[in-house]
Scaffold this active site. Structure first.
Site, PDB file in Angstrom:
ATOM      1  N   CYS A 121       0.864  -1.173   0.000  1.00 25.95           N
ATOM      2  CA  CYS A 121       0.000   0.000   0.000  1.00 25.95           C
ATOM      3  C   CYS A 121       0.900   1.222   0.000  1.00 25.95           C
ATOM      4  O   CYS A 121       1.976   1.204   0.604  1.00 25.95           O
ATOM      5  CB  CYS A 121      -0.880   0.005   1.247  1.00 25.95           C
ATOM      6  N   CYS A 131      -3.565   6.105  -0.409  1.00 21.29           N
ATOM      7  CA  CYS A 131      -3.111   4.747  -0.759  1.00 21.29           C
ATOM      8  C   CYS A 131      -2.843   4.582  -2.255  1.00 21.29           C
ATOM      9  O   CYS A 131      -2.515   3.493  -2.718  1.00 21.29           O
ATOM     10  CB  CYS A 131      -4.138   3.721  -0.291  1.00 21.29           C
ATOM     11  N   LYS A 196     -12.041  -4.498   3.200  1.00 20.42           N
ATOM     12  CA  LYS A 196     -11.399  -3.578   4.137  1.00 20.42           C
ATOM     13  C   LYS A 196     -12.265  -2.333   4.250  1.00 20.42           C
ATOM     14  O   LYS A 196     -12.513  -1.636   3.262  1.00 20.42           O
ATOM     15  CB  LYS A 196      -9.999  -3.212   3.638  1.00 20.42           C
ATOM     16  N   ARG A 218     -10.389   8.175   3.540  1.00 23.29           N
ATOM     17  CA  ARG A 218     -10.220   7.042   2.625  1.00 23.29           C
ATOM     18  C   ARG A 218     -11.558   6.460   2.157  1.00 23.29           C
ATOM     19  O   ARG A 218     -11.619   5.356   1.660  1.00 23.29           O
ATOM     20  CB  ARG A 218      -9.425   5.936   3.314  1.00 23.29           C
ATOM     21  N   GLU A 234     -16.621  -7.898  -3.242  1.00 26.03           N
ATOM     22  CA  GLU A 234     -15.174  -7.643  -3.194  1.00 26.03           C
ATOM     23  C   GLU A 234     -14.398  -8.964  -3.133  1.00 26.03           C
ATOM     24  O   GLU A 234     -13.398  -9.149  -3.824  1.00 26.03           O
ATOM     25  CB  GLU A 234     -14.820  -6.805  -1.949  1.00 26.03           C
ATOM     26  N   LYS A 249     -11.297  -6.930   7.387  1.00 27.04           N
ATOM     27  CA  LYS A 249     -10.637  -5.992   8.282  1.00 27.04           C
ATOM     28  C   LYS A 249     -11.492  -4.759   8.502  1.00 27.04           C
ATOM     29  O   LYS A 249     -11.986  -4.215   7.507  1.00 27.04           O
ATOM     30  CB  LYS A 249      -9.298  -5.594   7.644  1.00 27.04           C
ATOM     31  N   SER A 275      -5.336  -2.145  15.089  1.00 25.06           N
ATOM     32  CA  SER A 275      -4.692  -1.355  16.139  1.00 25.06           C
ATOM     33  C   SER A 275      -5.670  -0.803  17.178  1.00 25.06           C
ATOM     34  O   SER A 275      -5.396  -0.837  18.382  1.00 25.06           O
ATOM     35  CB  SER A 275      -3.901  -0.204  15.498  1.00 25.06           C
ATOM     36  N   TYR A 314      -1.821  -7.819  17.133  1.00 26.48           N
ATOM     37  CA  TYR A 314      -0.727  -7.271  17.952  1.00 26.48           C
ATOM     38  C   TYR A 314      -0.609  -8.018  19.276  1.00 26.48           C
ATOM     39  O   TYR A 314       0.371  -7.864  19.986  1.00 26.48           O
ATOM     40  CB  TYR A 314      -0.962  -5.768  18.196  1.00 26.48           C
TER      41      TYR A 314
END
Ligand code: PBG
Length: 336
Positions: A121, A131, A196, A218, A234, A249, A275, A314
Site C-alpha cells: 500500500c 493509498c 477492508k 479514505r 469484493e 478488516k 490497532s 498485535y
C-alpha cells in the site's frame, strides 16, 4: 429433541477436562500473524504510545525480535514500512533498498522459515498519505496499479513469501498477479485485504506508521461500514483475480462479515484484529477494568468462531506466551 430433566446442558461444563473435550473452537499460536513496524534508520526500538507493548524497529534491531517470535512458534509476520522520505508517487515503496526490502533480507537471514508477509500500500510512502496516486485531487485507481505491482514485485525479489495488497484499488490483485507471473514468480501467494472498511479503528496504526491522509479521508476507496453484500462482491472479485487468501478488516466489529464470507467461499480467510481493537483492550486492562488475558482470548476465539483461519494481531506474542504456560487439566471433578 430431549428436554429437561433428560437433557442437562450443564453436564458437559462440569470440569475443565470435560469443557476442553467438547470445545468447538481453539486459538493456537499457529493461527497468528504478528505485525511489525519497520522504521528506516539504525538502532531504533521505539514504543508506540497508542499501542503499549508494540515497537517500531529499524532493520538492524530485527534479529532479536524475530528470534523471540520464532521461539513462540508464531508462524509469520506482516511488515509495515516507515520510510525516511515520502513523495507524491511513493517512490521509496518500490525502491530495492527501501526500508521493507531491507527488513525482509534481515529477517530471512535470521529466520529463513518465518513466513514474511508484506503490506502492499502506498499510504506510508506518499507525501499526501493516500493509498494511491493523486490526479486532479482524486486517488486515481488505474494509475496506482503499476506502482502497487512494482512494490509487490520488489518485496518478493527481496524475499517476501506472501504479498498483501491493502490499498483497495479495483483490479490490484489482477495487476499484481500478472506482474508476479511475468517475473517468474507464479508460486508466490497473494493475501488480499478484500473486505477492508473505512474504519475508525485504524487510528493508532496511523500514528504508528505516520500514514494519516493529509487531506480528506479514505472513504472513496475503503468500504462503507454498513455494507455486507458489497463485501461478498469484493471477495468474489479478488478470488477471480487470483487472490489465494482473503482478509476481512477490522475483525471485531465485522464478525458477521467473516461468517458470511466463510459460508460463501472456500478459500482460507484471514481477519485483522486492528490497532484500535488492541488499544481499547490495553487501555481498559491498564485501568484494571478488564482481565486482559481473558478478554484477548475471548476476542480471538470469537474471530475464529466467526470463521477465520488466520488472525493478524498485535496480541500474538502475549497469546503465544499464555498458551505455552497453560496449565494441564488436572483439577479433580468437583461435586455438583
Ligand atoms: C495501509 C494499512 C492500514 C492498516 C493496515 N494497512 C491503515 C489504513 O488503511 O489506514 C491498519 C492496521 C491497523 O489499524 O492495525 N493502508
Amino acid at each position: 429433541m430431549a428436554v429437561f430433566p433428560q437433557m442437562r446442558l450443564r453436564r458437559l461444563r462440569r470440569t475443565p477436562a470435560l469443557r476442553a473435550l467438547v470445545r468447538e473452537n481453539r486459538v493456537e499460536a499457529g493461527d497468528l500473524i504478528y505485525p511489525l513496524f519497520i522504521e528506516e534508520g539504525s538502532n531504533i526500538r521505539q514504543e508506540i504510545s497508542s499501542m503499549p507493548g508494540i515497537f517500531r524497529f529499524s532493520p538492524d534491531r530485527l534479529p532479536a525480535e524475530v528470534k523471540e517470535i520464532t521461539a513462540l512458534n508464531i508462524p509469520g509476520v506482516i511488515l509495515f514500512g516507515i520510510p525516511q522520505k515520502k513523495d507524491e508517487m511513493g517512490s521509496s515503496a518500490y525502491d530495492r533498498n527501501g526500508v521493507v526490502q531491507q527488513a525482509i533480507r534481515a529477517i530471512k537471514k535470521t529466520a529463513p522459515d518465518l513466513i514474511v508477509i508484506t503490506d502492499v500500500c502506498l499510504c506510508e510512502y506518499t507525501s499526501h498519505g493516500h493509498c494511491g496516486v493523486i490526479v486532479d485531487g482524486n486517488v486515481d485507481n488505474d494509475q496506482s496499479l503499476p506502482l502497487l505491482s512494482r512494490m509487490a514485485l520488489s518485496h518478493v525479489e527481496a524475499g517476501a513469501d506472501i504479498v498483501a495488497p491493502s490499498d483497495m484499488m479495483d483490479g490490484r490483485v489482477k495487476a499484481i498477479r500478472q506482474t508476479l507471473d511475468e517475473g517468474g514468480l507464479g508460486h508466490v501467494p497473494i493475501l488480499s485485504y478484500a473486505a477492508k472498511y473505512a474504519s475508525g479503528f485504524y487510528g493508532p496504526f496511523r500514528d504508528a506508521a505516520e500514514s494519516a491522509p493529509q487531506f480528506g479521508d479514505r472513504r472513496s476507496y475503503q468500504m462503507d461500514p454498513p455494507n455486507l453484500r458489497e463485501a461478498l462482491r469484493e471477495v468474489e472479485a479478488d478470488i477471480a483475480e487470483g487472490a489465494d487468501i482473503i482478509m476481512v478488516k477490522p475483525a471485531l466489529a465485522y464478525l458477521d462479515v467473516i461468517r458470511q464470507v466463510r459460508d460463501n467461499f472456500n478459500c482460507p480467510i484471514a481477519a485483522y484484529n486492528v490497532s484500535g481493537e488492541y488499544a481499547m483492550v490495553k487501555a481498559a486492562a491498564k485501568e484494571g477494568w478488564l482481565d486482559e488475558k481473558q478478554v484477548v482470548l475471548e476476542i480471538l476465539t470469537a474471530i475464529k468462531r466467526a470463521g477465520a483461519d488466520i488472525i493478524l494481531t498485535y496480541h500474538a506474542k502475549d497469546v503465544a506466551r499464555w498458551l505455552q504456560s497453560a496449565q494441564p487439566l488436572r483439577s479433580p471433578l468437583p461435586s455438583r
